[in-house]
Design a protein around this motif. Structure first.
Motif, PDB file in Angstrom:
ATOM      1  N   VAL A  45       0.861  -1.180   0.000  1.00 24.69           N
ATOM      2  CA  VAL A  45       0.000   0.000   0.000  1.00 24.69           C
ATOM      3  C   VAL A  45       0.897   1.230   0.000  1.00 24.69           C
ATOM      4  N   VAL A  46       0.749   2.061  -1.035  1.00 20.71           N
ATOM      5  CA  VAL A  46       1.582   3.258  -1.146  1.00 20.71           C
ATOM      6  C   VAL A  46       0.755   4.546  -1.189  1.00 20.71           C
ATOM      7  N   ALA A  47      -0.584   4.397  -1.204  1.00 23.72           N
ATOM      8  CA  ALA A  47      -1.441   5.582  -1.279  1.00 23.72           C
ATOM      9  C   ALA A  47      -2.808   5.266  -0.689  1.00 23.72           C
ATOM     10  N   SER A  48      -3.497   6.318  -0.256  1.00 23.76           N
ATOM     11  CA  SER A  48      -4.863   6.158   0.246  1.00 23.76           C
ATOM     12  C   SER A  48      -5.673   7.401  -0.090  1.00 23.76           C
ATOM     13  N   ALA A  49      -6.977   7.194  -0.183  1.00 26.44           N
ATOM     14  CA  ALA A  49      -7.907   8.301  -0.392  1.00 26.44           C
ATOM     15  C   ALA A  49      -9.256   7.872   0.180  1.00 26.44           C
TER      16      ALA A  49
ATOM     17  N   TRP B 278     -16.420  14.901  -0.599  1.00 30.56           N
ATOM     18  CA  TRP B 278     -15.344  15.325   0.287  1.00 30.56           C
ATOM     19  C   TRP B 278     -14.203  14.325   0.198  1.00 30.56           C
ATOM     20  N   LEU B 279     -12.999  14.819   0.370  1.00 35.82           N
ATOM     21  CA  LEU B 279     -11.808  13.978   0.320  1.00 35.82           C
ATOM     22  C   LEU B 279     -11.034  14.140   1.623  1.00 35.82           C
ATOM     23  N   TYR B 280     -10.687  12.993   2.216  1.00 31.43           N
ATOM     24  CA  TYR B 280      -9.953  12.961   3.479  1.00 31.43           C
ATOM     25  C   TYR B 280      -8.847  11.914   3.390  1.00 31.43           C
ATOM     26  N   TYR B 281      -7.924  11.989   4.312  1.00 31.82           N
ATOM     27  CA  TYR B 281      -6.867  10.979   4.426  1.00 31.82           C
ATOM     28  C   TYR B 281      -6.276  10.625   3.063  1.00 31.82           C
ATOM     29  N   PHE B 282      -6.008  11.651   2.279  1.00 32.66           N
ATOM     30  CA  PHE B 282      -5.394  11.498   0.964  1.00 32.66           C
ATOM     31  C   PHE B 282      -3.882  11.515   1.173  1.00 32.66           C
ATOM     32  N   ALA B 283      -3.227  10.415   0.851  1.00 34.81           N
ATOM     33  CA  ALA B 283      -1.795  10.307   1.140  1.00 34.81           C
ATOM     34  C   ALA B 283      -1.087   9.449   0.104  1.00 34.81           C
ATOM     35  N   VAL B 284       0.155   9.826  -0.176  1.00 36.47           N
ATOM     36  CA  VAL B 284       1.053   9.009  -0.995  1.00 36.47           C
ATOM     37  C   VAL B 284       2.354   8.886  -0.220  1.00 36.47           C
ATOM     38  N   SER B 285       2.855   7.687  -0.124  1.00 33.57           N
ATOM     39  CA  SER B 285       4.106   7.443   0.582  1.00 33.57           C
ATOM     40  C   SER B 285       5.196   8.380   0.061  1.00 33.57           C
TER      41      SER B 285
END
Length: 138
Positions: free
Chosen positions: A54-58, A68-75
């Motif tokens: 897992v390298v990203a989340s949305a 709405w967009l939350y916890y948007f992340a890329v390693s």
């Protein structure tokens, strides 16, 4: 990168990713936030997988009026390669599929580089002030 819905087995690695990129806050329990999301539109909680990792989340949602967009992340080790754009494209596709007319994101004060990135992706400030009130303490 392959994008798929979040699975409960992803929990620890996703929470670790959120800590790594600095989007967690002491007043928000990320495990509780995941459980809350899994009870409402879990198909709008996505992860990006590369080489089995897992390298990203949305985490997104649609309330019938706005998305709405939350916890948007890329390693950090995978940033700068278009993975964030790919995740955002998938979020937007899923929301459009549901008839969502507009996607809102909240960016914490001081994250000017992130503001510029969203501007590059076609987002703009919309003259609104984000406010919140905690209803259930974590």
């Amino acid at each position: 990168m392959r994008i798929r819905p979040f699975e409960r087995a992803d929990t620890d690695v996703v929470v670790a990713l959120w800590h790594e990129v600095g989007i967690t806050r002491p007043w928000n329990d990320p495990h509780r936030d995941i459980e809350r999301k899994m009870s409402v539109q879990p198909e709008l909680f996505l992860v990006g997988i590369e080489d089995g990792e897992v390298v990203a989340s949305a985490m997104s949602g649609f309330d019938g009026h706005r998305g709405w967009l939350y916890y948007f992340a890329v390693s950090p080790t995978h940033q700068g390669r278009g993975l964030g754009r790919a995740m955002l494209d998938e979020v937007e596709r899923l929301l459009i599929e549901r008839g969502c007319p507009k996607l809102n994101v909240q960016i914490r004060d001081g994250a000017s580089a992130l503001v510029r990135r969203y501007e590059q992706w076609g987002y703009a400030t919309d003259g609104a002030t984000g406010m919140g009130k905690r209803l259930i303490p974590d």
